[in-house]
Design a protein around this motif. Sequence first.
Motif, PDB file in Angstrom:
ATOM      1  N   LEU A  34     -42.784 -33.223  25.905  1.00 26.13           N
ATOM      2  CA  LEU A  34     -43.545 -31.985  25.754  1.00 26.13           C
ATOM      3  C   LEU A  34     -44.993 -32.165  26.205  1.00 26.13           C
ATOM      4  O   LEU A  34     -45.577 -31.285  26.848  1.00 26.13           O
ATOM      5  N   TYR A  35     -45.558 -33.305  25.865  1.00 25.07           N
ATOM      6  CA  TYR A  35     -46.945 -33.606  26.232  1.00 25.07           C
ATOM      7  C   TYR A  35     -47.109 -33.640  27.751  1.00 25.07           C
ATOM      8  O   TYR A  35     -48.066 -33.081  28.304  1.00 25.07           O
ATOM      9  N   GLU A  56     -36.479 -24.146  27.565  1.00 22.35           N
ATOM     10  CA  GLU A  56     -35.890 -25.397  28.035  1.00 22.35           C
ATOM     11  C   GLU A  56     -36.483 -25.840  29.369  1.00 22.35           C
ATOM     12  O   GLU A  56     -36.437 -27.015  29.720  1.00 22.35           O
ATOM     13  N   ASP A  57     -37.063 -24.887  30.121  1.00 23.53           N
ATOM     14  CA  ASP A  57     -37.670 -25.254  31.402  1.00 23.53           C
ATOM     15  C   ASP A  57     -39.050 -25.886  31.230  1.00 23.53           C
ATOM     16  O   ASP A  57     -39.601 -26.476  32.166  1.00 23.53           O
ATOM     17  N   LEU A  58     -39.619 -25.764  30.013  1.00 29.15           N
ATOM     18  CA  LEU A  58     -40.908 -26.379  29.675  1.00 29.15           C
ATOM     19  C   LEU A  58     -42.027 -25.982  30.648  1.00 29.15           C
ATOM     20  O   LEU A  58     -42.892 -26.796  30.984  1.00 29.15           O
ATOM     21  N   GLN A  71     -37.308 -27.296  15.447  1.00 29.60           N
ATOM     22  CA  GLN A  71     -38.301 -27.351  14.374  1.00 29.60           C
ATOM     23  C   GLN A  71     -39.511 -28.185  14.791  1.00 29.60           C
ATOM     24  O   GLN A  71     -40.657 -27.832  14.486  1.00 29.60           O
ATOM     25  N   LEU A  72     -39.255 -29.284  15.493  1.00 30.80           N
ATOM     26  CA  LEU A  72     -40.346 -30.131  15.974  1.00 30.80           C
ATOM     27  C   LEU A  72     -41.223 -29.358  16.952  1.00 30.80           C
ATOM     28  O   LEU A  72     -42.460 -29.389  16.863  1.00 30.80           O
ATOM     29  N   ARG A  73     -40.597 -28.653  17.868  1.00 28.42           N
ATOM     30  CA  ARG A  73     -41.353 -27.884  18.859  1.00 28.42           C
ATOM     31  C   ARG A  73     -42.173 -26.776  18.199  1.00 28.42           C
ATOM     32  O   ARG A  73     -43.317 -26.537  18.580  1.00 28.42           O
ATOM     33  N   LYS A  74     -41.579 -26.124  17.211  1.00 31.26           N
ATOM     34  CA  LYS A  74     -42.312 -25.067  16.510  1.00 31.26           C
ATOM     35  C   LYS A  74     -43.528 -25.629  15.783  1.00 31.26           C
ATOM     36  O   LYS A  74     -44.587 -25.000  15.740  1.00 31.26           O
ATOM     37  N   SER A  75     -43.376 -26.806  15.201  1.00 28.53           N
ATOM     38  CA  SER A  75     -44.502 -27.405  14.482  1.00 28.53           C
ATOM     39  C   SER A  75     -45.625 -27.791  15.436  1.00 28.53           C
ATOM     40  O   SER A  75     -46.808 -27.680  15.100  1.00 28.53           O
ATOM     41  N   LEU A  76     -45.276 -28.217  16.632  1.00 28.82           N
ATOM     42  CA  LEU A  76     -46.279 -28.663  17.598  1.00 28.82           C
ATOM     43  C   LEU A  76     -46.981 -27.503  18.301  1.00 28.82           C
ATOM     44  O   LEU A  76     -48.142 -27.619  18.703  1.00 28.82           O
ATOM     45  N   PHE A  77     -46.274 -26.385  18.426  1.00 31.85           N
ATOM     46  CA  PHE A  77     -46.835 -25.261  19.183  1.00 31.85           C
ATOM     47  C   PHE A  77     -46.934 -23.978  18.363  1.00 31.85           C
ATOM     48  O   PHE A  77     -46.974 -22.878  18.922  1.00 31.85           O
ATOM     49  N   LYS A  78     -46.963 -24.135  17.034  1.00 32.36           N
ATOM     50  CA  LYS A  78     -47.221 -23.002  16.135  1.00 32.36           C
ATOM     51  C   LYS A  78     -46.317 -21.805  16.416  1.00 32.36           C
ATOM     52  O   LYS A  78     -46.763 -20.670  16.561  1.00 32.36           O
ATOM     53  N   ASP A  79     -45.034 -22.085  16.517  1.00 33.31           N
ATOM     54  CA  ASP A  79     -44.010 -21.048  16.685  1.00 33.31           C
ATOM     55  C   ASP A  79     -44.042 -20.347  18.039  1.00 33.31           C
ATOM     56  O   ASP A  79     -43.298 -19.393  18.266  1.00 33.31           O
ATOM     57  N   ALA A  94     -45.189 -32.167  29.924  1.00 33.15           N
ATOM     58  CA  ALA A  94     -44.989 -30.810  30.443  1.00 33.15           C
ATOM     59  C   ALA A  94     -46.250 -29.974  30.249  1.00 33.15           C
ATOM     60  O   ALA A  94     -46.623 -29.170  31.119  1.00 33.15           O
ATOM     61  N   LEU A  95     -46.919 -30.164  29.114  1.00 32.99           N
ATOM     62  CA  LEU A  95     -48.171 -29.452  28.862  1.00 32.99           C
ATOM     63  C   LEU A  95     -49.245 -29.896  29.857  1.00 32.99           C
ATOM     64  O   LEU A  95     -50.035 -29.077  30.347  1.00 32.99           O
ATOM     65  N   ASP A  96     -49.256 -31.180  30.165  1.00 29.32           N
ATOM     66  CA  ASP A  96     -50.203 -31.695  31.164  1.00 29.32           C
ATOM     67  C   ASP A  96     -49.956 -31.071  32.538  1.00 29.32           C
ATOM     68  O   ASP A  96     -50.899 -30.773  33.280  1.00 29.32           O
ATOM     69  N   THR A  97     -48.692 -30.889  32.858  1.00 31.13           N
ATOM     70  CA  THR A  97     -48.349 -30.252  34.133  1.00 31.13           C
ATOM     71  C   THR A  97     -48.876 -28.821  34.166  1.00 31.13           C
ATOM     72  O   THR A  97     -49.411 -28.362  35.185  1.00 31.13           O
ATOM     73  N   ARG A  98     -48.735 -28.129  33.039  1.00 25.34           N
ATOM     74  CA  ARG A  98     -49.260 -26.765  32.951  1.00 25.34           C
ATOM     75  C   ARG A  98     -50.786 -26.770  33.069  1.00 25.34           C
ATOM     76  O   ARG A  98     -51.379 -25.871  33.690  1.00 25.34           O
TER      77      ARG A  98
END
Length: 216
Positions: A164-165, A123-125, A110-118, A167-171
Amino acid sequence: MKNLKLTLGLLALITAFVACDNKKEKEAQKLIGEYTTYVDSINALNKEESAKEWAAIQTEQENKKIQAESAVTVVENKTAAQQEIDDATIKFETYKMEVEKSQAQMHKEQLRKSLFKDNLVGEDLTFAWVNKDNILNVYESFVETVQNNKDSYSREDWDEIKLLYEALDTRKNTVEKEGLSTSDNLKIAALKIKFAPMYNVNRVGAKAEENSEAKE
């Protein structure tokens, strides 16, 4: 004749006591049986569904356990009765641990969905769906959501947010090589400057609150 009446009276009294004891025994066994049956019925439920109603389930279990343990005092074989209750309790506690794992997983999703709009966060991020055209919107939504909900996050939430942050930076490092515009890159940099102190302050606050609750 008098002795006969006395004997019959004693027999009647003994019979009444035995009948009373048998009734108490049956009632006690019924309460113990209701507890073990309840635990078995809960154990057969889908853990995800149980997680949604866990507060009510645990309250009912506690009430039935109290009744069952009170009943042990009147049964003939107290050792066997207590063992039956203990076995059911162990089964319930084992199931409870699985439900708590399910609750934690559901909360994380639920936390991940809220942060990334579903949008799907594997799991590999790897964030393979994030590209040069949408990465700014992803950062904006992420930081805005954290800003709006920062007071409600637990320490575990902040740890997940940081994971998550990063991992997003890595992307982002990959997306930069794929043609990320200078304008978008600068806007993302500003969002990162906004996020860093917000994370540090609130994560410390959540940890302090957790320690305070633990002491209580």
